[in-house]
Design a protein around this motif. Structure first.
Motif, mmCIF file in Angstrom:
data_model
loop_
_atom_site.group_PDB
_atom_site.id
_atom_site.type_symbol
_atom_site.label_atom_id
_atom_site.label_comp_id
_atom_site.label_asym_id
_atom_site.label_seq_id
_atom_site.Cartn_x
_atom_site.Cartn_y
_atom_site.Cartn_z
ATOM 1 N N LEU A 128 33.976 34.969 35.108
ATOM 2 C CA LEU A 128 34.241 36.281 34.532
ATOM 3 C C LEU A 128 34.692 37.213 35.649
ATOM 4 O O LEU A 128 33.927 37.531 36.556
ATOM 5 N N MET A 129 35.961 37.643 35.571
ATOM 6 C CA MET A 129 36.561 38.454 36.618
ATOM 7 C C MET A 129 36.764 39.880 36.117
ATOM 8 O O MET A 129 37.429 40.101 35.111
ATOM 9 N N PHE A 130 36.196 40.832 36.829
ATOM 10 C CA PHE A 130 36.383 42.246 36.522
ATOM 11 C C PHE A 130 37.409 42.826 37.499
ATOM 12 O O PHE A 130 37.153 42.913 38.700
ATOM 13 N N GLY A 131 38.581 43.210 36.982
ATOM 14 C CA GLY A 131 39.563 43.904 37.815
ATOM 15 C C GLY A 131 39.889 43.178 39.101
ATOM 16 O O GLY A 131 39.998 43.802 40.154
ATOM 17 N N ASN A 132 40.081 41.889 39.029
ATOM 18 C CA ASN A 132 40.271 41.088 40.237
ATOM 19 C C ASN A 132 41.538 40.253 40.083
ATOM 20 O O ASN A 132 41.548 39.290 39.319
ATOM 21 N N SER A 133 42.594 40.615 40.809
ATOM 22 C CA SER A 133 43.861 39.883 40.677
ATOM 23 C C SER A 133 44.392 39.473 42.041
ATOM 24 O O SER A 133 45.249 40.136 42.632
ATOM 25 N N PRO A 134 43.896 38.356 42.583
ATOM 26 C CA PRO A 134 44.391 37.904 43.878
ATOM 27 C C PRO A 134 45.881 37.609 43.891
ATOM 28 O O PRO A 134 46.512 37.693 44.945
ATOM 29 N N ALA A 135 46.469 37.277 42.747
ATOM 30 C CA ALA A 135 47.908 37.004 42.719
ATOM 31 C C ALA A 135 48.725 38.266 42.965
ATOM 32 O O ALA A 135 49.900 38.189 43.318
ATOM 33 N N ASP A 136 48.127 39.438 42.783
ATOM 34 C CA ASP A 136 48.755 40.704 43.141
ATOM 35 C C ASP A 136 48.340 41.148 44.541
ATOM 36 O O ASP A 136 49.166 41.614 45.325
ATOM 37 N N TYR B 55 30.125 32.344 36.997
ATOM 38 C CA TYR B 55 30.580 32.917 38.269
ATOM 39 C C TYR B 55 31.160 34.287 37.943
ATOM 40 O O TYR B 55 32.254 34.401 37.392
ATOM 41 N N ILE B 56 30.407 35.338 38.244
ATOM 42 C CA ILE B 56 30.802 36.707 37.907
ATOM 43 C C ILE B 56 31.268 37.401 39.177
ATOM 44 O O ILE B 56 30.549 37.428 40.184
ATOM 45 N N VAL B 57 32.475 37.941 39.135
ATOM 46 C CA VAL B 57 33.099 38.474 40.346
ATOM 47 C C VAL B 57 33.877 39.733 39.992
ATOM 48 O O VAL B 57 34.492 39.825 38.929
ATOM 49 N N GLN B 58 33.850 40.711 40.878
ATOM 50 C CA GLN B 58 34.624 41.925 40.674
ATOM 51 C C GLN B 58 35.582 42.141 41.827
ATOM 52 O O GLN B 58 35.268 41.883 42.990
ATOM 53 N N GLY B 59 36.779 42.586 41.506
ATOM 54 C CA GLY B 59 37.683 43.059 42.541
ATOM 55 C C GLY B 59 37.249 44.439 42.990
ATOM 56 O O GLY B 59 36.194 44.946 42.599
#
Length: 805
Positions: free
Chosen positions: A228-236, A373-377
């Motif tokens: 679960l990704m909150f506001g996390n965009s490694p491709a950007d 796996y919970i992760v935030q940008g």
């Protein structure tokens, strides 16, 4: 496994699926970005034809975190083209640069490079300068610096936050000032400001967004069944083979179900086969509260974990000072807390724009996951309510009891590795006072009024002076990357406030226009350079190389410039310790190698240029999970503090602006210009986002990148149609503090009611005229309003209106 130049040259397959933004390489052509050219037969030069090229190793030194590897091909003393890393096994440790990194040659050899020292001859911000000699520049800086220190003290000198260059020997102004008696210090940073300040209250004072103790490696997500990704965009934000976009490509291939919560269908979300969950920007904590409601209502929280490892979930775990007062997080969620509002999915739906049924089903999926796996940008916390948002997202794995276990994460961003070598030490700052990095403008305007309780000043109760002398090295945070550019301009026009500004850079940024003395820096490609691996968790490494070519004109390395300034104070030996910059590079490398024990010798690293080895993944807070008594957290209780007595005390003692709040639990706060603040004049929410063509504002002047990725306003068709706006139209965007012009990108990839503007575009406005920014810089629109707890840059909270220009 260590990799060096003798290793296999096979390349790994990297960009796959619909990480479509990165696939631009094939369409744009390698020659556009300065990569290896093709000969008449279509093969890349660098075989027999290129065998006589000199190859110089280097890295991308801007702040995306990748530090991807370059091989400069030099012909006749000039960089002709570059290749990236081609050492390592097919699916191994290749630190390959992205397209913006591969355009670095265009930056290094750009005709707009600053080449001579200059002094201002117009008004600040006007951009009018005349060339001067280095002697005059050094003498003037030393004279002004001495005058400020003698009149106001060292606390009046400030080094502005800047991230345009990273290297072991790059940032030495703090070292210079420390040998001269110190300077007003700073804490936190623009990337992680609210998280940096808030998370120590929950996970302990040693918790930072940049570690491998309180977060798990991205590779742990390969063992997860739900990411679960909150506001996390490694491709950007973290493109390139030495960065986290590669890590999450492997996660996708491992088969984990991945959900992206974001107000945009970002580049990372578009590359995964599961689901984008659109959310109104800045409302993540409301979603967490509704998810918590469902987990509590259905007896799906892990009470054993919460009672053993946490403080403040329910009445049983409250500290004595707060017992019997309905202050727990459970009380808040279930409607028996301070606001007596039950945080049901129906409550959250109109706030977040996520349907109540989807909130319920997401809660059920989280409860059923064996290893979530919970992760935030860092975007969600970059709001005026960002402190509570960061804590709320980290609360989710606590409620599930899924911390410190394989395949899980703590809610923080992915773990980041250590480094094999360090940089030139700054020494000790004799000045005790420090401010949040975002507060420098207030410290210029009314520093003497800033205190610990009204401005978050550290080290002293109150500042004794405002900032009178400002250093700015390799940064664009005076204006472009700060907030409310028009307000910055107004304050800096008054030269009785900040009396002198020194800017060192490579091109004329918008911030550079505010310099009193403007110095031309030599780029890393033009001097001996050493840097380590960046954020990617799969390898450790170090790269040594250069110079690839001579610096143009009269450009000088900043280390040498600072040594010359120190000499004017009779402190050159204290600053250099008898070493040239090249000797510091060797010294720092050999110290790192000695401590490590496995690195190549200095002679060998000079020959091979690059050293890499695999890095073992980590599970965040595993030691604490395994034995909380033996490995307590650095919180007052030694546990995870869902309720913080320290924050409750600050809430009672601090002087906060109207509408601001500090809460002991991670409740949902709308925030200034957040949810509920839109008006008839400004009916839309607006947020900035990081963009493929730039690293913050770095590369923002490279024409080819701007052509490939145009600066466009993201607007939903519903919002565009009602305003008569079509795709490609030029639009006027206004906020309470400014106005920009920007092209419309009409797309269903953004939630209705919210517009998105790529951050980092270069500000272009007639500051003596209408001040309308035709460059489309989002910080023309951002209100300068430091957040309540961190006093940080909640710049993604904006209200705005859009009209066809």
């Amino acid at each position: 496994m260590a990799i060096n130049e003798a290793a296999t040259l096979s390349r790994r397959t990297f960009v796959k699926g619909s990480l479509a933004g990165l696939a631009l390489a094939g369409a744009a052509g390698s020659a556009l970005y300065g990569c290896a050219p093709k000969n008449e037969e279509g093969a890349k030069d660098g075989g027999a034809a290129g065998a006589t090229d000199e190859i110089v190793w280097s890295q991308c030194n801007v702040n995306c975190g990748g530090r991807c590897v370059f091989q400069w091909h030099v012909k006749d003393g000039k960089i002709a083209y570059m290749e990236t890393d081609n050492t390592g096994e097919a699916e191994g440790l290749q630190a390959r640069a992205c397209l913006r990194g591969r355009s670095m040659r265009r930056w290094v050899n750009h005709p707009d490079r600053l080449t001579k020292p200059m002094k201002r001859v117009g008004k600040r911000g006007e951009g009018k300068f005349e060339e001067i000699s280095w002697d005059e520049a050094i003498d003037t800086i030393a004279e002004k610096l001495k005058g400020v220190i003698e009149k106001y003290g060292n606390e009046a000198v400030y080094i502005n936050y800047a991230t345009g260059m990273y290297s072991a020997t790059g940032k030495t102004t703090a070292r210079l000032m420390n040998v001269l008696g110190g300077y007003l210090g700073s804490y936190a940073d623009y990337s992680t400001n609210m998280m940096s300040v808030a998370m120590p209250y929950m996970y302990g004072e040693e918790c930072t967004p940049y570690d491998s103790v309180y977060a798990s490696s991205a590779s742990e997500a390969e063992k997860s069944d739900l990411v679960l990704m909150f506001g996390n965009s490694p491709a950007d934000t973290r493109m390139g083979g030495a960065n986290a976009v590669w890590d999450f490509t492997k996660v996708r291939e491992a088969g984990a179900k991945i959900y992206h919560i974001d107000y945009r269908l970002n580049e990372t979300a578009s590359g995964h086969p599961e689901e984008w969950i659109p959310i109104r920007t800045g409302t993540d904590a409301a979603l967490v509260a509704a998810l918590a409601h469902e987990l509590i209502a259905n007896d799906q929280v892990d009470l054993d974990f919460l009672h053993t490892y946490c403080v403040g979930f329910d009445e049983e775990t409250m500290p004595e000072s707060a017992k019997g007062q309905n202050k727990s997080y459970k009380d808040y969620v279930m409607g028996t807390g301070y606001d007596m509002v039950e945080k049901t999915p129906e409550w959250a739906a109109p706030i977040t724009q996520i349907p109540a049924e989807r909130i319920r089903s997401l809660a059920a999926e989280l409860a059923a996951a064996k290893a979530p796996y919970i992760v935030q940008g860092w975007g969600p916390q970059r709001h005026t309510n960002g402190e509570n948002t960061a804590r709320a997202i980290c609360l989710l794995p606590c409620l599930l009891g899924k911390i410190g276990l394989p395949g899980t994460n703590t809610g923080m961003r992915e773990a980041e590795p250590s480094a094999l070598v360090g940089g030139i030490p700054n020494g000790k700052n004799p000045v005790k006072a420090s401010i949040n990095v975002y507060q420098w403008l207030n410290a210029v305007d009314h520093g003497e009024q800033m205190t610990a309780k009204n401005a978050g000043v550290h080290g002293v109760d109150q500042l004794t002076t405002g900032i009178k002398f400002l250093w700015n090295y390799a940064g664009n945070c005076i204006t472009n990357q700060h907030a409310d550019i028009n307000k910055v301009h107004e304050i800096l026009q008054d030269e009785t406030k900040c009396e002198f500004i020194v800017v060192t850079d490579t091109v004329m940024t918008d911030s550079a226009k505010y310099a009193d003395i403007l110095l031309p820096d030599a780029m890393r490609a033009e001097q001996l350079n050493m840097s380590t691996n960046g954020y990617s968790e799969f390898y450790l490494g170090v790269c040594v190389g250069g110079p690839a070519q001579e610096a143009p004109g009269e450009c000088r390395p900043s280390y040498d410039v600072n040594a010359a300034i120190a000499d004017k104070f009779g402190k050159k030996d204290d600053y250099t310790e008898g070493r040239t910059q090249e000797e510091w590079v060797q010294y720092l490398y050999e110290e790192g190698a000695k401590a490590d024990g496995d690195m190549p010798s200095w002679d060998d690293i000079q020959k091979q240029g690059l050293y890499k080895r695999e890095l073992e993944p980590v599970v965040g807070m595993k030691d604490f999970r395994d034995d909380p008594a033996k490995n307590p957290l650095k919180t007052p209780s030694g546990k995870i503090e869902i309720y913080s007595e320290e924050l409750d005390k600050l809430a009672a003692e601090w002087e906060l602006e109207d509408g601001d709040a500090i809460t002991p639990i991670p409740s949902f706060l709308p925030g200034y210009e957040g949810y509920g603040s839109v008006t008839e004049e400004f009916p839309l929410y607006c947020s900035g986002f990081h963009y493929k063509s730039r690293t913050h504002s770095s590369f923002g002047f490279i024409e080819e990148l701007n052509q490939a990725c145009r600066q466009q306003l993201w607007i939903n068709p519903l919002d565009a149609e009602s305003r008569g706006i079509a795709h490609g139209d030029m639009c006027a965007v206004t906020s309470p503090v400014g106005e920009i012009r920007i092209e419309a990108k009409v797309t269903p990839r953004i939630v209705p009611g919210t517009i998105g503007i790529p951050q980092g575009a270069w500000h272009q406005a007639a500051m003596d005229g209408d001040r309308v920014d035709t460059g489309g810089c989002v910080n023309t629109l951002t209100t300068y309003r430091p957040s309540p707890l961190a006093k940080g840059n909640g710049v993604h909270s904006i209200i705005a209106q859009v009209a066809k220009a």
